[in-house]
Motif scaffolding. Structure first.
Motif, PDB file in Angstrom:
ATOM      1  N   SER A 266      22.332   1.870 -27.150  1.00 38.21           N
ATOM      2  CA  SER A 266      22.222   0.405 -26.373  1.00 38.21           C
ATOM      3  C   SER A 266      22.172  -0.960 -27.912  1.00 38.21           C
ATOM      4  O   SER A 266      21.168  -0.497 -28.704  1.00 38.21           O
ATOM      5  CB  SER A 266      20.982   0.592 -25.768  1.00 38.21           C
ATOM      6  OG  SER A 266      20.433  -0.864 -25.697  1.00 38.21           O
ATOM      7  N   LEU A 267      22.298  -1.435 -27.285  1.00 37.26           N
ATOM      8  CA  LEU A 267      22.541  -2.862 -28.675  1.00 37.26           C
ATOM      9  C   LEU A 267      21.069  -3.431 -28.751  1.00 37.26           C
ATOM     10  O   LEU A 267      20.478  -3.568 -29.997  1.00 37.26           O
ATOM     11  CB  LEU A 267      23.107  -3.663 -28.168  1.00 37.26           C
ATOM     12  CG  LEU A 267      25.149  -3.585 -28.054  1.00 37.26           C
ATOM     13  CD1 LEU A 267      25.551  -4.819 -27.183  1.00 37.26           C
ATOM     14  CD2 LEU A 267      25.538  -3.382 -29.672  1.00 37.26           C
ATOM     15  N   THR A 268      20.590  -3.660 -27.950  1.00 36.16           N
ATOM     16  CA  THR A 268      19.354  -3.912 -28.086  1.00 36.16           C
ATOM     17  C   THR A 268      18.295  -3.070 -28.716  1.00 36.16           C
ATOM     18  O   THR A 268      17.004  -3.357 -28.916  1.00 36.16           O
ATOM     19  CB  THR A 268      18.107  -4.476 -26.696  1.00 36.16           C
ATOM     20  OG1 THR A 268      18.775  -2.891 -25.295  1.00 36.16           O
ATOM     21  CG2 THR A 268      19.652  -5.327 -26.115  1.00 36.16           C
ATOM     22  N   GLU A 269      18.278  -1.523 -28.774  1.00 39.94           N
ATOM     23  CA  GLU A 269      17.813  -0.576 -29.458  1.00 39.94           C
ATOM     24  C   GLU A 269      17.930  -1.092 -31.052  1.00 39.94           C
ATOM     25  O   GLU A 269      17.289  -0.240 -31.932  1.00 39.94           O
ATOM     26  CB  GLU A 269      17.754   0.985 -28.952  1.00 39.94           C
ATOM     27  CG  GLU A 269      17.238   0.740 -27.216  1.00 39.94           C
ATOM     28  CD  GLU A 269      15.454   0.342 -27.020  1.00 39.94           C
ATOM     29  OE1 GLU A 269      15.130  -0.076 -27.673  1.00 39.94           O
ATOM     30  OE2 GLU A 269      15.762  -0.285 -26.264  1.00 39.94           O
ATOM     31  N   GLN A 270      19.308  -1.794 -31.082  1.00 41.48           N
ATOM     32  CA  GLN A 270      19.979  -1.169 -32.482  1.00 41.48           C
ATOM     33  C   GLN A 270      18.941  -1.892 -33.379  1.00 41.48           C
ATOM     34  O   GLN A 270      18.514  -3.350 -32.582  1.00 41.48           O
ATOM     35  CB  GLN A 270      21.156  -1.876 -32.289  1.00 41.48           C
ATOM     36  CG  GLN A 270      22.220  -0.782 -32.564  1.00 41.48           C
ATOM     37  CD  GLN A 270      23.828  -1.018 -32.864  1.00 41.48           C
ATOM     38  OE1 GLN A 270      23.739  -1.828 -33.611  1.00 41.48           O
ATOM     39  NE2 GLN A 270      24.459  -0.824 -31.828  1.00 41.48           N
ATOM     40  N   SER A 271      18.584  -2.097 -34.648  1.00 37.43           N
ATOM     41  CA  SER A 271      18.090  -3.083 -35.883  1.00 37.43           C
ATOM     42  C   SER A 271      18.683  -4.202 -36.010  1.00 37.43           C
ATOM     43  O   SER A 271      20.124  -4.237 -35.291  1.00 37.43           O
ATOM     44  CB  SER A 271      17.670  -2.787 -36.925  1.00 37.43           C
ATOM     45  OG  SER A 271      18.934  -2.638 -37.818  1.00 37.43           O
TER      46      SER A 271
ATOM     47  N   LEU B 285      11.716  -8.187 -40.154  1.00 34.88           N
ATOM     48  CA  LEU B 285      12.365  -8.243 -38.669  1.00 34.88           C
ATOM     49  C   LEU B 285      13.262  -8.245 -38.783  1.00 34.88           C
ATOM     50  O   LEU B 285      13.686  -7.579 -37.909  1.00 34.88           O
ATOM     51  CB  LEU B 285      11.756 -10.286 -38.651  1.00 34.88           C
ATOM     52  CG  LEU B 285      10.655 -10.125 -38.763  1.00 34.88           C
ATOM     53  CD1 LEU B 285      11.044 -12.056 -38.638  1.00 34.88           C
ATOM     54  CD2 LEU B 285       9.806 -10.282 -37.660  1.00 34.88           C
ATOM     55  N   THR B 286      14.354  -7.875 -40.078  1.00 33.17           N
ATOM     56  CA  THR B 286      15.411  -7.242 -39.564  1.00 33.17           C
ATOM     57  C   THR B 286      15.636  -5.932 -39.404  1.00 33.17           C
ATOM     58  O   THR B 286      17.118  -5.066 -39.072  1.00 33.17           O
ATOM     59  CB  THR B 286      16.393  -8.105 -40.535  1.00 33.17           C
ATOM     60  OG1 THR B 286      15.630  -6.815 -41.665  1.00 33.17           O
ATOM     61  CG2 THR B 286      16.831  -9.347 -40.429  1.00 33.17           C
ATOM     62  N   GLU B 287      14.518  -5.346 -39.565  1.00 29.02           N
ATOM     63  CA  GLU B 287      14.697  -3.613 -39.272  1.00 29.02           C
ATOM     64  C   GLU B 287      14.126  -3.331 -37.920  1.00 29.02           C
ATOM     65  O   GLU B 287      14.466  -2.635 -37.778  1.00 29.02           O
ATOM     66  CB  GLU B 287      14.098  -3.056 -40.633  1.00 29.02           C
ATOM     67  CG  GLU B 287      14.058  -3.323 -42.033  1.00 29.02           C
ATOM     68  CD  GLU B 287      15.316  -2.513 -42.319  1.00 29.02           C
ATOM     69  OE1 GLU B 287      16.574  -2.416 -41.758  1.00 29.02           O
ATOM     70  OE2 GLU B 287      16.075  -3.051 -43.766  1.00 29.02           O
ATOM     71  N   GLN B 288      13.845  -4.477 -36.960  1.00 29.15           N
ATOM     72  CA  GLN B 288      13.385  -3.761 -35.578  1.00 29.15           C
ATOM     73  C   GLN B 288      13.997  -4.273 -35.160  1.00 29.15           C
ATOM     74  O   GLN B 288      15.134  -4.501 -35.319  1.00 29.15           O
ATOM     75  CB  GLN B 288      12.492  -5.524 -35.497  1.00 29.15           C
ATOM     76  CG  GLN B 288      11.320  -5.168 -36.485  1.00 29.15           C
ATOM     77  CD  GLN B 288       9.958  -6.135 -35.636  1.00 29.15           C
ATOM     78  OE1 GLN B 288      10.010  -6.840 -34.508  1.00 29.15           O
ATOM     79  NE2 GLN B 288       8.947  -6.548 -36.801  1.00 29.15           N
ATOM     80  N   SER B 289      14.159  -3.287 -34.181  1.00 30.23           N
ATOM     81  CA  SER B 289      15.246  -3.124 -32.414  1.00 30.23           C
ATOM     82  C   SER B 289      14.859  -4.842 -32.044  1.00 30.23           C
ATOM     83  O   SER B 289      14.295  -5.455 -32.037  1.00 30.23           O
ATOM     84  CB  SER B 289      14.799  -2.362 -31.677  1.00 30.23           C
ATOM     85  OG  SER B 289      13.361  -2.603 -30.973  1.00 30.23           O
ATOM     86  N   ILE B 290      16.742  -5.017 -31.861  1.00 29.49           N
ATOM     87  CA  ILE B 290      16.516  -6.230 -30.879  1.00 29.49           C
ATOM     88  C   ILE B 290      15.375  -6.202 -29.081  1.00 29.49           C
ATOM     89  O   ILE B 290      14.843  -7.612 -29.769  1.00 29.49           O
ATOM     90  CB  ILE B 290      18.171  -6.945 -29.836  1.00 29.49           C
ATOM     91  CG1 ILE B 290      19.061  -6.249 -31.553  1.00 29.49           C
ATOM     92  CG2 ILE B 290      18.055  -7.785 -29.187  1.00 29.49           C
ATOM     93  CD1 ILE B 290      18.849  -7.303 -31.874  1.00 29.49           C
ATOM     94  N   ARG B 291      14.774  -5.591 -28.901  1.00 32.43           N
ATOM     95  CA  ARG B 291      13.735  -5.784 -28.070  1.00 32.43           C
ATOM     96  C   ARG B 291      13.194  -6.028 -28.976  1.00 32.43           C
ATOM     97  O   ARG B 291      12.085  -6.611 -28.243  1.00 32.43           O
ATOM     98  CB  ARG B 291      13.694  -4.006 -27.453  1.00 32.43           C
ATOM     99  CG  ARG B 291      12.919  -4.717 -25.861  1.00 32.43           C
ATOM    100  CD  ARG B 291      13.409  -2.751 -25.471  1.00 32.43           C
ATOM    101  NE  ARG B 291      15.085  -3.066 -24.710  1.00 32.43           N
ATOM    102  CZ  ARG B 291      15.615  -3.357 -23.632  1.00 32.43           C
ATOM    103  NH1 ARG B 291      14.451  -4.112 -22.870  1.00 32.43           N
ATOM    104  NH2 ARG B 291      16.474  -2.960 -23.218  1.00 32.43           N
TER     105      ARG B 291
ATOM    106  N   LEU C 103      13.250  -9.263 -29.417  1.00 36.11           N
ATOM    107  CA  LEU C 103      12.580 -10.621 -28.810  1.00 36.11           C
ATOM    108  C   LEU C 103      11.028 -10.634 -27.919  1.00 36.11           C
ATOM    109  O   LEU C 103      10.717 -11.597 -27.591  1.00 36.11           O
ATOM    110  CB  LEU C 103      13.323 -10.209 -27.077  1.00 36.11           C
ATOM    111  CG  LEU C 103      14.894 -10.245 -28.005  1.00 36.11           C
ATOM    112  CD1 LEU C 103      15.506  -9.744 -26.979  1.00 36.11           C
ATOM    113  CD2 LEU C 103      15.353 -11.523 -28.376  1.00 36.11           C
TER     114      LEU C 103
ATOM    115  N   THR D 286      18.943 -10.298 -21.844  1.00 31.02           N
ATOM    116  CA  THR D 286      18.758  -9.266 -22.092  1.00 31.02           C
ATOM    117  C   THR D 286      19.619  -8.187 -22.099  1.00 31.02           C
ATOM    118  O   THR D 286      20.366  -7.295 -22.654  1.00 31.02           O
ATOM    119  CB  THR D 286      17.653  -8.107 -22.715  1.00 31.02           C
ATOM    120  OG1 THR D 286      16.037  -9.696 -23.109  1.00 31.02           O
ATOM    121  CG2 THR D 286      16.672  -7.372 -23.382  1.00 31.02           C
TER     122      THR D 286
END
Lengths: 204, 204
Positions: free
Chosen positions: B2-7, A3-9, A12, B74
């Protein structure tokens, strides 16, 4: 994929899907990890409350301890989901024969214990971070007070969310001694953490 | 990027770095977005509180509204960081001549307004999600009660963190009418959200 390697998007989206995991346990660990990270940020700023050597030493000690706490909380994001998946798998075991029923019950109890230990440790780590929040609030740069305040709010929420996950498992546990000890620790940790959070906020 | 594209891992590192952004504003938006996502998950589960058509209709309405709220929250993760970066840039403008000083002051005020609007909207969206938490708590599957409880805790924390970010900007703002109106809305939104959160928790 972790999960920690996934993007925030993507994370969510995963939280909002109807799949049971990731759920509230991983979300609580994430919130607490973000809180610990914000405290690390304030502890690492070039400016401190008064610019004294005492400030610098206190903030350096806090930053070191917070890095360890953040590491454990980050690990708990994935560990909580893995532990819950094991509970689901245990409930799906065959239960046709008496032997199968007995093995299934034992597997469920063992999996529930694992799914309890993860949020219990999130509670402990969040409480330890809230103790350090008072140090960061006392010695950190005043301009970053709102970041410390946000960190305290997120750590409180992470701890509360983890506690809900501990308690929901205790209800299904057959080992009353274990369940009682965990329940007592949860009350103690939550109480101490609430006091530490209040102290940190009073310094902002 | 974008922050939301970061892991998650990279975003936690960014929160803990001594760079001023991303900071508490983006962290608050993230916590609230995770809370809204968990409510979407519970609203989308195949099982509801009683299995009635009424449950299904109420949960479907809540899920639709929560998707919009989650979308705005988001967006606020990145928008808060961009708005704060504009404040920092405005403070760095030249101030040698009277003209430069006047242009700098105007740029700072405009940037502060932008940096206030983002967390103010995070407050509004968090409050709207907390209103829907009561619907999800009343009609959602009982087995997911802890997920709703975690969602409420995260939305409370996101709202509180956003409020701290609104208030820190108001102190530097020269337009007293604007600052007063925002302060009044922040009090109103926070009060209504606290009531909604209490109502949702009472249903769990």
């Amino acid at each position: 994929m972790s999960l920690t390697e996934q993007s925030i998007r993507d994370l969510l989206t995963a939280f909002s899907s109807a799949d049971p995991t990731p759920g509230g346990g991983s979300a609580s660990a994430l919130a607490a990890a973000v809180g610990a990270s914000l405290l690390m940020m304030v502890a690492g700023l070039p400016k401190s409350r008064t610019g004294s050597d005492e400030d610098r030493a206190a903030l350096a000690r806090a930053a070191g301890a917070l890095a360890d706490i953040r590491h454990r909380l980050t690990g708990a994001i994935d560990a909580d989901t893995a532990a819950y998946d094991r509970v689901v798998a245990a409930y799906k075991r065959p239960k046709a024969s008496a032997e199968e029923q007995s093995a299934r019950t034992a597997a469920i109890q063992e999996a529930l214990r694992g799914a309890t230990e993860v949020p219990l440790d999130v509670m402990r780590q969040s409480a330890a971070a809230l103790d350090l929040a008072a140090v960061v609030a006392a010695h950190g740069h005043r301009a970053a007070a709102s970041d410390v305040g946000v960190a305290v709010a997120l750590l409180r929420a992470g701890l509360r969310g983890a506690r809900l996950n501990v308690e929901i498992n205790l209800g299904s546990m057959s080992d009353a001694d274990y369940a009682g000890a965990v329940a007592a620790e949860a009350v103690r940790v939550a109480g101490a953490a609430s006091t530490a959070a209040d102290e940190a906020e009073a310094l902002l």
